[in-house]
Design an enzyme around this catalytic site. Structure first.
Site, short mmCIF file in Angstrom:
data_model
loop_
_atom_site.label_atom_id
_atom_site.label_comp_id
_atom_site.label_asym_id
_atom_site.label_seq_id
_atom_site.Cartn_x
_atom_site.Cartn_y
_atom_site.Cartn_z
N SER A 1 94.07 25.77 51.70
CA SER A 1 95.53 25.83 51.72
C SER A 1 96.16 24.73 50.86
CB SER A 1 96.05 25.69 53.15
OG SER A 1 95.48 26.67 53.99
N1 SAH Z 1 92.88 25.52 56.28
C1 SAH Z 1 91.80 26.17 55.58
C2 SAH Z 1 92.26 27.56 55.20
C3 SAH Z 1 91.18 28.49 54.85
S1 SAH Z 1 91.77 30.11 54.43
C4 SAH Z 1 91.51 25.34 54.34
O1 SAH Z 1 92.44 24.72 53.86
O2 SAH Z 1 90.38 25.31 53.87
C5 SAH Z 1 91.80 30.89 56.02
C6 SAH Z 1 90.49 31.11 56.68
O3 SAH Z 1 90.70 31.95 57.82
C7 SAH Z 1 89.43 31.81 55.85
O4 SAH Z 1 88.33 30.96 55.68
C8 SAH Z 1 89.07 33.06 56.67
O5 SAH Z 1 87.68 33.37 56.63
C9 SAH Z 1 89.50 32.64 58.06
N2 SAH Z 1 89.77 33.72 59.01
C10 SAH Z 1 90.37 34.91 58.81
N3 SAH Z 1 90.43 35.61 59.96
C11 SAH Z 1 89.84 34.84 60.92
C12 SAH Z 1 89.59 35.01 62.31
N4 SAH Z 1 89.95 36.11 62.99
N5 SAH Z 1 88.96 34.00 62.98
C13 SAH Z 1 88.58 32.87 62.34
N6 SAH Z 1 88.78 32.66 61.01
C14 SAH Z 1 89.42 33.63 60.32
#
Ligand code: SAH
Length: 229
Positions: free
Chosen positions: A72
């Site tokens: 993010s």
């Molecule tokens: N804050 C993180 C954001 C990663 S993007 C960063 O800055 O690195 C969002 C993430 O949500 C992805 O890795 C995706 O795999 C995860 N995601 C999507 N649906 C999900 C769910 N139901 N449970 C857990 N993770 C989920």
């Protein structure tokens, strides 16, 4: 004022870029919470992005992770964390840990972090990275975060970094009275509204914090698969 060396006190070569990032968060994006700014001033964000993108780690945008996911944008991490109103004693549930960067910020600002990531490879790498950086007040599991993590609830704060069509009911159930849930919600997979939900003694209160764009929240109370909407 926010020039911070890495946690072990040695220079990591990114202090100037990190200071610029934090100054932008304060001056341009009006992030006011000093604890959030301090945490982001000290966490080595370059350790959480793919090696080839380390030089871009402190820029004002999201960055690609493996498996089509993203790290993010710093501003969105700061804004969402600010909305959680953490004072240091909280139990926090994080959904969508991805790289683990947001997890690190939460570890600095709360008592204990329960992090869930749907993609096994990302969960394993984030856990290893956080441990190697010295974070020890979190647990990470691979699973469907739309179901929450009832064993450890209720939570004082819940944050989701992926957007679904509705607020997953288990997350509201697992929110303590007085707790805050920050989550993007939208009927399209490409655009959502950032919502902050507060649980009160009698129900919930919803606040709208404007438009945003997150990757899809995929799970039982989210999208059934990516790229539906
Ligand atoms: N804050 C993180 C954001 C990663 S993007 C960063 O800055 O690195 C969002 C993430 O949500 C992805 O890795 C995706 O795999 C995860 N995601 C999507 N649906 C999900 C769910 N139901 N449970 C857990 N993770 C989920």
């Amino acid at each position: 004022m926010f020039a911070r060396k890495s946690p072990d006190g040695r220079s990591d070569g990114f202090e100037i870029l990190r200071t610029e990032m934090v100054r932008r968060l304060a001056d341009h994006y009006h992030i006011r919470n000093e604890r959030v700014l301090e945490a982001m001033a000290s966490i080595p964000r370059h350790e959480f992005v793919p090696d080839a993108l380390r030089s871009q780690a402190y820029k004002d945008n999201a960055l690609p992770l493996s498996s089509g996911q993203t790290v993010s944008q710093p501003f969105i991490v700061a804004r969402m964390t600010e909305l959680l109103e953490l004072s240091g004693n909280e139990r926090v549930l994080e959904i969508g840990a991805g790289s683990g960067y947001q997890t690190a910020v939460l570890c600095r600002l709360a008592d204990k972090v329960f992090a869930i990531e749907r993609i096994r490879d990302l969960a394993d790498k984030a856990e290893t990275r956080l441990i190697s950086l010295g974070f020890d007040n979190f647990v990470m599991k691979c699973g469907d975060g739309t179901l929450g993590w009832p064993e450890y609830g209720p939570y004082d704060a819940i944050i989701a970094a992926a957007g679904g069509p509705e607020i997953p009911p288990p997350l509201i159930e697992q929110l303590a009275v007085g707790g805050r849930l920050v989550i993007p919600v939208g009927t399209s997979q490409s655009e959502q509204i950032l919502m902050c939900i507060r649980r009160t003694a009698t129900g919930i209160k919803k606040e709208d914090h404007g438009r945003c764009a997150f990757v899809p929240l995929v799970g039982e109370h989210g999208w059934k698969q990516e790229r539906e909407g």
